[in-house]
Design a protein around this motif. Structure first.
Motif, PDB file in Angstrom:
ATOM      1  N   THR A  62      -6.557  -3.857  -2.686  1.00 51.76           N
ATOM      2  CA  THR A  62      -5.879  -2.930  -3.417  1.00 51.76           C
ATOM      3  C   THR A  62      -6.303  -1.731  -3.337  1.00 51.76           C
ATOM      4  O   THR A  62      -7.471  -1.466  -2.922  1.00 51.76           O
ATOM      5  CB  THR A  62      -6.238  -3.345  -5.222  1.00 51.76           C
ATOM      6  N   GLY A  63      -5.271  -0.736  -3.176  1.00 55.27           N
ATOM      7  CA  GLY A  63      -5.766   0.517  -2.727  1.00 55.27           C
ATOM      8  C   GLY A  63      -5.683   1.005  -1.218  1.00 55.27           C
ATOM      9  O   GLY A  63      -5.997   2.052  -0.783  1.00 55.27           O
ATOM     10  N   ARG A 101       0.430   3.097  -4.972  1.00 48.93           N
ATOM     11  CA  ARG A 101      -1.040   2.478  -5.881  1.00 48.93           C
ATOM     12  C   ARG A 101      -0.861   2.011  -7.285  1.00 48.93           C
ATOM     13  O   ARG A 101      -0.147   2.596  -8.098  1.00 48.93           O
ATOM     14  CB  ARG A 101      -2.006   3.804  -5.953  1.00 48.93           C
ATOM     15  N   SER A 117      -4.554  -6.346  -9.201  1.00 49.07           N
ATOM     16  CA  SER A 117      -5.134  -6.241  -7.755  1.00 49.07           C
ATOM     17  C   SER A 117      -4.204  -7.199  -6.953  1.00 49.07           C
ATOM     18  O   SER A 117      -3.474  -8.170  -7.405  1.00 49.07           O
ATOM     19  CB  SER A 117      -6.422  -6.764  -7.765  1.00 49.07           C
ATOM     20  N   GLY A 124       0.831  -1.126   0.031  1.00 49.39           N
ATOM     21  CA  GLY A 124       0.058  -0.067  -0.118  1.00 49.39           C
ATOM     22  C   GLY A 124       0.914   1.149   0.119  1.00 49.39           C
ATOM     23  O   GLY A 124       0.297   2.536   0.265  1.00 49.39           O
TER      24      GLY A 124
END
Length: 239
Positions: free
Chosen positions: A71-72, A57, A62, A54
């Motif tokens: 993801t994200g 990005r 994914s 993390g």
């Protein structure tokens, strides 16, 4: 019985500062295994683990932990979920004591009794850190700093411990000691993703490997098979 997947990276693309570094990288880390990601400097290893953790990005693709798409997510949320990275270069807090650095590893936790118990477990794994618990981390030797960095990561009680360049700058005797500790941590139940430039060390510790070249997975499979691969032998093992 086949291990369930704990971490899965699916067709991930990512970059740094507007420059794409990774293209369609897929990787699996089964529960309870040691998996290694190897490659030369500039192959994209650090970009990949920063995307998993993390810190950056992804551009596409994914990351999944225990079948949950993370993801994200923020790096703090990912640590709390169970992924901890021991970064290349250790990145300790040099003015803080060894004990204070270790407790920083547990900053997401609120289980104070278990934190105290885990600290004693850490001191059992790393008796040298117990001896130096009141010493400033910046005054430790390189090997001791690496011990402290690994121990700090373990204080987060991770499901997956990502070790980035375990062998960097270490004397052989210290590296052997750390490899033994990594094996012990694994046997006690921690899943490990080992990111390493020294392929012989990586293949010695891991059962499955991925070879990253120019931002793509060039080869993958059991490390016993990768050791015998002509390209790996020539490019990475000097044979």
């Amino acid at each position: 019985m086949q291990s369930s997947l704990m971490l899965e990276v699916r067709q991930l693309s990512a970059g740094n500062r507007g420059v794409q570094v990774l293209w369609d990288v897929s990787l699996e880390v089964p529960d309870g295994e040691v998996v290694t990601l190897v490659g030369s400097n500039g192959s994209g290893k650090s970009t990949l683990i920063n995307a998993i953790c993390g810190i950056i990005r992804p551009l596409a693709g994914s990351v999944h932990l225990d079948e949950t798409d993370i993801t994200g997510w923020s790096s703090e949320a990912i640590v709390a979920r169970g992924i901890t990275q021991v970064p290349e270069g250790r990145r300790l807090f040099p003015q803080m004591t060894v004990r204070e650095n270790l407790l920083m590893g547990a900053y997401c936790r609120r289980d104070l009794v278990d934190i105290k118990r885990d600290l004693e477990w850490i001191y059992g794994l790393f008796p040298r850190l117990k001896e130096r618990e009141g010493q400033r981390a910046g005054s430790l030797s390189g090997g001791e700093q690496q011990m402290c960095a690994i121990a700090r990561g373990l204080m987060a009680r991770p499901k997956i411990l990502i070790l980035d360049e375990l062998s960097l700058g270490l004397a052989p005797i210290m590296l052997d000691a750390l490899m033994d500790i990594v094996r012990k941590v694994h046997h006690e139940g921690t899943t490990i993703l080992l990111v390493e430039q020294d392929v012989s060390i990586a293949f010695d510790l891991a059962t499955t490997g991925y070879v990253l070249e120019n931002g793509r997975v060039a080869l993958s499979g059991p490390t016993a098979n990768l050791k015998a691969d002509p390209h790996v032998k020539k490019a990475y093992l000097g044979l």
